[in-house]
Enzyme design. Structure first.
Site, PDB file in Angstrom:
ATOM      1  N   GLU A 149      -9.748   1.219  -8.020  1.00 13.83           N
ATOM      2  CA  GLU A 149      -8.435   1.045  -8.654  1.00 13.83           C
ATOM      3  C   GLU A 149      -8.038  -0.421  -8.510  1.00 13.83           C
ATOM      4  O   GLU A 149      -7.317  -0.802  -7.608  1.00 13.83           O
ATOM      5  CB  GLU A 149      -7.375   1.986  -8.065  1.00 13.83           C
ATOM      6  CG  GLU A 149      -7.233   2.007  -6.560  1.00 13.83           C
ATOM      7  CD  GLU A 149      -5.945   2.727  -6.117  1.00 13.83           C
ATOM      8  OE1 GLU A 149      -4.975   2.794  -6.897  1.00 13.83           O
ATOM      9  OE2 GLU A 149      -5.919   3.225  -4.978  1.00 13.83           O
TER      10      GLU A 149
ATOM     11  N   TYR B 209       0.832  -1.200   0.000  1.00 10.04           N
ATOM     12  CA  TYR B 209       0.000   0.000   0.000  1.00 10.04           C
ATOM     13  C   TYR B 209       0.862   1.243   0.000  1.00 10.04           C
ATOM     14  O   TYR B 209       0.643   2.187  -0.769  1.00 10.04           O
ATOM     15  CB  TYR B 209      -0.910   0.007   1.246  1.00 10.04           C
ATOM     16  CG  TYR B 209      -2.066  -0.970   1.193  1.00 10.04           C
ATOM     17  CD1 TYR B 209      -3.078  -0.836   0.245  1.00 10.04           C
ATOM     18  CD2 TYR B 209      -2.160  -2.011   2.104  1.00 10.04           C
ATOM     19  CE1 TYR B 209      -4.147  -1.723   0.213  1.00 10.04           C
ATOM     20  CE2 TYR B 209      -3.221  -2.907   2.073  1.00 10.04           C
ATOM     21  CZ  TYR B 209      -4.215  -2.763   1.124  1.00 10.04           C
ATOM     22  OH  TYR B 209      -5.268  -3.638   1.087  1.00 10.04           O
TER      23      TYR B 209
ATOM     24  N   LYS C  85      -1.016   9.165 -10.329  1.00 12.16           N
ATOM     25  CA  LYS C  85      -2.211   8.334 -10.489  1.00 12.16           C
ATOM     26  C   LYS C  85      -3.415   8.993  -9.806  1.00 12.16           C
ATOM     27  O   LYS C  85      -4.490   9.102 -10.385  1.00 12.16           O
ATOM     28  CB  LYS C  85      -1.935   6.956  -9.880  1.00 12.16           C
ATOM     29  CG  LYS C  85      -3.094   5.994  -9.955  1.00 12.16           C
ATOM     30  CD  LYS C  85      -2.714   4.595  -9.449  1.00 12.16           C
ATOM     31  CE  LYS C  85      -2.353   4.613  -7.975  1.00 12.16           C
ATOM     32  NZ  LYS C  85      -2.034   3.268  -7.453  1.00 12.16           N
ATOM     33  N   TYR C  86      -3.215   9.509  -8.574  1.00  5.20           N
ATOM     34  CA  TYR C  86      -4.346  10.074  -7.830  1.00  5.20           C
ATOM     35  C   TYR C  86      -4.744  11.437  -8.368  1.00  5.20           C
ATOM     36  O   TYR C  86      -5.907  11.836  -8.280  1.00  5.20           O
ATOM     37  CB  TYR C  86      -4.044  10.073  -6.328  1.00  5.20           C
ATOM     38  CG  TYR C  86      -3.887   8.641  -5.834  1.00  5.20           C
ATOM     39  CD1 TYR C  86      -4.992   7.795  -5.832  1.00  5.20           C
ATOM     40  CD2 TYR C  86      -2.661   8.138  -5.451  1.00  5.20           C
ATOM     41  CE1 TYR C  86      -4.864   6.467  -5.437  1.00  5.20           C
ATOM     42  CE2 TYR C  86      -2.525   6.820  -5.045  1.00  5.20           C
ATOM     43  CZ  TYR C  86      -3.631   5.987  -5.039  1.00  5.20           C
ATOM     44  OH  TYR C  86      -3.514   4.679  -4.671  1.00  5.20           O
TER      45      TYR C  86
ATOM     46  N   GLU D 276      -6.115  -8.396 -12.708  1.00  4.26           N
ATOM     47  CA  GLU D 276      -6.345  -8.562 -11.270  1.00  4.26           C
ATOM     48  C   GLU D 276      -7.840  -8.676 -10.983  1.00  4.26           C
ATOM     49  O   GLU D 276      -8.297  -8.449  -9.867  1.00  4.26           O
ATOM     50  CB  GLU D 276      -5.646  -7.450 -10.475  1.00  4.26           C
ATOM     51  CG  GLU D 276      -4.121  -7.559 -10.612  1.00  4.26           C
ATOM     52  CD  GLU D 276      -3.327  -6.527  -9.808  1.00  4.26           C
ATOM     53  OE1 GLU D 276      -3.952  -5.755  -9.055  1.00  4.26           O
ATOM     54  OE2 GLU D 276      -2.088  -6.493  -9.959  1.00  4.26           O
TER      55      GLU D 276
ATOM     56  N   ASP E 156     -16.403  -7.676   1.211  1.00  7.29           N
ATOM     57  CA  ASP E 156     -16.063  -7.895  -0.199  1.00  7.29           C
ATOM     58  C   ASP E 156     -17.142  -7.246  -1.063  1.00  7.29           C
ATOM     59  O   ASP E 156     -18.325  -7.502  -0.863  1.00  7.29           O
ATOM     60  CB  ASP E 156     -15.990  -9.405  -0.469  1.00  7.29           C
ATOM     61  CG  ASP E 156     -15.447  -9.727  -1.856  1.00  7.29           C
ATOM     62  OD1 ASP E 156     -15.862  -9.065  -2.840  1.00  7.29           O
ATOM     63  OD2 ASP E 156     -14.603 -10.635  -1.956  1.00  7.29           O
ATOM     64  N   MET E 157     -16.735  -6.423  -2.002  1.00  7.97           N
ATOM     65  CA  MET E 157     -17.740  -5.678  -2.787  1.00  7.97           C
ATOM     66  C   MET E 157     -18.669  -6.605  -3.555  1.00  7.97           C
ATOM     67  O   MET E 157     -19.765  -6.231  -3.934  1.00  7.97           O
ATOM     68  CB  MET E 157     -17.043  -4.726  -3.769  1.00  7.97           C
ATOM     69  CG  MET E 157     -16.342  -5.408  -4.934  1.00  7.97           C
ATOM     70  SD  MET E 157     -15.507  -4.232  -6.014  1.00  7.97           S
ATOM     71  CE  MET E 157     -13.924  -4.053  -5.189  1.00  7.97           C
TER      72      MET E 157
END
Lengths: 652, 652
Positions: B450, B338, B347-348, B459, B434-435
């Protein structure tokens, strides 16, 4: 019911004939229609209603919708399913369609049908021919299935087509040779042993060299369409001479014949009368299978074949079976091995002829009474060459003194009893010694040896005779006086897969003695290494390097080279030779099978591109070995095989 | 002495320069002549008198004749031998000569010299270039040597030549491209890791695409002949712009430079004065190496190079180092991971820009005060996207309600402290779930995630977002809204050998995350799989199949494809994208290296023949995997890689 038991054929070599059937939801009836009363042996039948499309099934039925299979597994006994039914996968499937829905439906159906066939323990399924020239997605799906398929064979249906094009456009040509399609499919599936071929034989046949390729491939079945049959003078179906020859080839290579298509030969009344042998026409017609005349013709072709010669029958069990070459120098042969090789009378007849000629050349008639020729048999084994030498002396009226030199103490025991039994004590001296170290009491006029392997020098005859020639007179004769090895490139998917099954490099870098059968010889043999004896030159070396270039006949088309088959030819003396090179092979000899040098990566050859092979014979202080590689076509250049003899060598 | 320490270059990235020397039987003197006072770093020197021929040595001397080596091992210290001397193998040797005596002499000499170099622990030997277009016997002999060579590198000298022919005659063209010679040699030696290349740079350079191939090959040294240098206005040696670019490429790829040839730039007096900076001319000339001006120029080119950007420097240690891709769905990421990824500010910034645009589109200015947008960050990790979302809300003056959904309980701990620390308790709801299984209390306007890997979907972003879109409003926005994977064929002998070193199929059927450096990109990238979000269509599937055809630029010549490098590009929202596909890559981003899909058998491509690649994304109940294969050129068609995900898969 087989196509008849044949004299000279093993039971296991019986041939069967099947028939392709349309979809029928009553499989027992279909079976009885086709197999009853001396008709076909098995059917190739669709397992699923051909109108089925998974995407048309109602989605909301969930798990309740059953694919429309042809009957449940209970309608036939397990043994009926497995002996009499080949599953025909729906011919509409097209995994390389541009239409994604067709692709998805095809994948689902293919997997369902194979799973069903698997459940029924069928021996084989017939996969429809790829629809276009591209088959990658089809191959990917079949390859996935093959990864977890127990014993079932998948026969990929391939039309036997190769259109000869004088056009130079390679791309269009590729599409016209169905072998390319097969090759592409099987490469994608990595030569899987359960993927094989069902050839669709059409009325037009490709040229002979192109046909020959298939005999190195795993062809399991040939489908002969009724419209490939001609009509003979009496109205009966028959095949052209070329078709007949092809079918004979199929019989010879255990390829099952399957009749397909509608009956199109309306047999004349007279013909039927003849066939029915005056039994009531009507009742006969009722029972008679509409394709029976085609089956009868195929059975006739089988019955008409010559029986296998005794030697071939004896060697049936050795066909395409890989054996490690002997190491007679390092290891001592066993009695059984001597027993087998001594029975090869043709070999000793040739030796005797050569010795006769040498004796006569050595001693003119007018000196026959006064001169004694000193003959040494080096590597005498249990004595067959001693016997041949003495017979030659008797035949020519020459007098002989024989030394029998043998390093194997076990064979020497037998030699002694032989000499005693035959009363040869005054003529034959037995020497229990390695010829390379023996100090001979006198020099020889003639040196006789049988040290040749399938590849000539591969059992180290050169090294042994280099040692032995120390005690040969400078004008003395060696029998053999020379020998040459030969190789030719072959398609041999069975041998390749057997080597591959070991899953290591070592086995791919080893030569095997093998009775080659299921192979395609792609080009004539070429000579590799030659050795002459005696060789008294100062700088001699037994190392050799040979570069060979093979051009395939242009009408062969593309072909796969799985390796090289090797042979030898030896000149025993003057015009007396001995050998297994196919074009000059000594007949009726069985001491040597061929030798097979595999390639780690099979090489695909395209028309007009030569194959360049390099072969080395390398010598170290304790061993001799071969290295080999292919350098052309350059895009499929192989690594050098067996570097430093790391995998395969012959001990000195 | 290195070509200078450079700011921005690691110490290990120093570059050295050597010089090729003639035979000299006094090696210490040769060394001192070439290495003294800031001159060259090493010499490439013959180890044996070039007039030596084994066959001319007196035979009867037996063991008493010593090969004429250049001095005994004692004349230099072991470290001098190994750091300062590259052994130059006699250039007369020709193992593929038609003359057998030359062949035998060559083999003996080559083996003696390498054995000697081995005894001296030299780091490398320079093998002379093959004399003709055929090199099989040379390769066989080198390959035998390589089997038992400890650490020494063998640099095969290869002239950097590719003549452009407009002729259609392929055979003559092949001979004119030295890459073909190299390729043939290394295929015979099976990509041996100790066989590498020393390129002879000539005055004429091949075209750019053809030059590019070499950067995927194991080039260790480049020999630049003095006659490849131009003369600048002041009489000094210099290189053409194209040569300069090539040398810069060499520096970048750790290729050692070696100056070879006679000094041919007679420096004008003025030039020397300038160089000597008014020190006494005579004494300066005495010490000055005759090739010093060439060395100085090479050093100047090195010094002139731009320093490496900080990010590149940071990533030096990752160059061409194979890593297994993350399994973020199956495994929980560690804090360190992380930490690294959160630092990727670029990226952000892109995410924040995308969220801004989405917020403004979602809520017009006049409703900003009354409407609250529901934004869900799915896979929130330790919160960087939560922060970006809140910053976007502030920037656009929109009011936000955020759900942060995260399955890793360890990250959730950090999320809670972040929310508390920042005082976001009223805005942000943390969901530890978990989504794919979360039952959301309300539907979202915007879904931010992301979940992308180097290859986009690798992934399992598609599978995760399929689960998450259940709680996205039908007119809601997903950020990213789509992503596409890309691949291109590459020469990558280093990566290929690293994969091969595992000696199994599994590693050849695995994709690797890798900072690719020592590769040649053979064709532009092409898109592979695209995913759009949200996707509410009924029949959607995340299985994909793509067939790609790559045409190499015709001036590339032949080239070896060791595998495919993959990238992704994502559309976050409208014109805001994020990606690593080289032609459109987001600058200064370091979260993703490329992904490498190897080929079990490298594919050799010839000019004009396209490369056909098939790529599948397959989905099972517990895993997702890729399969891939090459079907054209047909003679080098590969097996289907990773069937059923047997070697590499991503767990659901």
């Amino acid at each position: 019911m087989p196509l008849g038991e044949k004299a000279g054929w093993e039971k296991s070599e019986s041939r069967y004939c099947g028939v392709e059937a349309d979809f029928h939801d009553d499989i027992p009836q279909l079976l009885s229609l086709n197999l009853s009363s001396g008709s076909f042996d098995f059917i190739v039948a669709p397992l699923m209603d051909p109108t089925y499309r998974p995407s048309l099934m109602e989605k909301d039925k969930g798990g309740s919708c059953v694919p429309p299979f042809a009957g449940s597994d209970l309608v036939l006994s397990p043994s009926q399913w497995s002996s009499h039914v080949v599953g025909k996968i729906s011919s509409w499937i097209d995994l390389d369609s541009e239409d994604e829905i067709v692709r998805m439906d095809s994948e689902t159906t293919l997997k369902q049908e194979i799973a069903w066939a698997h459940h029924l323990s069928l021996q084989a399924c017939l996969l429809p021919s790829p629809k276009g020239s591209s088959c990658a997605n089809y191959a990917r799906c079949v390859n996935q299935i093959l990864q977890s398929l127990n014993n079932m064979q998948l026969w990929l249906r391939v039309p036997l087509v190769k259109i000869e094009e004088d056009s130079m456009d390679e791309k269009s040509e590729n599409l016209l040779d169905s072998w390319e399609l097969w090759n592409s499919f099987r490469l994608l599936c990595e030569h899987h042993t359960q993927l094989s071929i069902a050839l669709d034989v059409l009325s037009e046949l490709p040229l002979a060299n192109s046909l020959g390729r298939w005999f190195g491939e795993p062809v399991r079945a040939a489908l002969i369409n009724t419209n490939s049959f001609l009509t003979n003078a009496r109205g009966w179906p028959c095949l052209s001479k070329r078709h007949q020859k092809l079918v004979a080839g199929f019989f010879n290579h255990s390829v099952q014949i399957i009749i397909t298509g509608k009956p199109i030969h309306a047999l004349p009344k007279a013909g039927l009368d003849l066939a029915a042998n005056h039994i009531d026409d009507n009742s006969k017609n009722m029972q008679r299978h509409p394709l029976k005349s085609y089956l009868d013709y195929v059975a006739y072709l089988f019955q008409r074949m010559d029986p296998l010669p005794e030697q071939e029958r004896f060697e049936l069990g050795y066909r395409d079976f890989l054996q490690s070459p002997l190491q007679p120098l390092m290891d001592n042969l066993e009695a059984q091995t001597y027993e087998t090789f001594e029975k090869d009378s043709m070999k000793y007849i040739q030796y005797q002829r050569a010795i006769c000629k040498a004796l006569v050349d050595r001693v003119p008639d007018n000196e026959a009474a006064v001169l004694t020729t000193v003959l040494m048999v080096v590597g005498a084994g249990r004595g067959p060459l001693v016997r041949a030498s003495l017979q030659a002396a008797e035949e020519t009226g020459r007098s002989l003194k024989v030394y029998a030199v043998e390093k194997n103490p076990n064979a020497v025991v037998t030699l002694h009893s032989l000499v005693k039994l035959e009363g040869w004590e005054n003529i034959v001296t037995i020497v229990s010694c390695d010829m390379r170290s023996w100090e001979a009491p006198e020099k020889a006029d003639i040196l006789v040896s049988e040290l040749l392997g399938s590849f000539g020098d591969n059992e180290l005859s050169p090294e042994c005779l280099d040692g032995a020639q120390r005690f040969l007179k400078h004008d003395g004769i060696s029998i053999p006086s020379s020998y040459t090895s030969f190789v030719q490139p072959v398609t041999a998917s069975k041998l390749y897969n057997d080597v591959k099954s070991h899953k290591d490099v070592v086995h791919f870098e080893t030569a095997y003695v093998v009775k080659v059968h299921n192979i395609a010889r792609l080009a004539p043999c070429q000579p590799v290494f030659k050795f002459d004896h005696p060789n008294f030159s100062a700088n001699k070396s037994n190392q050799r390097y040979k570069k060979l270039k093979f051009d395939l006949p242009i009408d062969t088309g593309s072909a796969m080279v799985h390796g090289f088959v090797g042979y030898f030819d030896a000149t025993l003396y003057k015009d007396v030779h001995l050998g297994i090179e196919p074009s000059t092979a000594t007949p009726n000899m069985f001491s040597w099978f061929a030798i097979f040098f595999p390639l780690r990566l099979p090489v695909c050859l395209h028309p007009g591109t030569p194959l360049e092979l390099h072969f080395w014979r390398c010598c170290g202080s304790t061993k001799v070995w071969y290295e080999w590689c292919v350098t052309c076509p350059s895009s499929t250049s192989t690594p050098i095989h067996n570097s430093n003899g790391r995998s395969y060598w012959v001990g000195l």
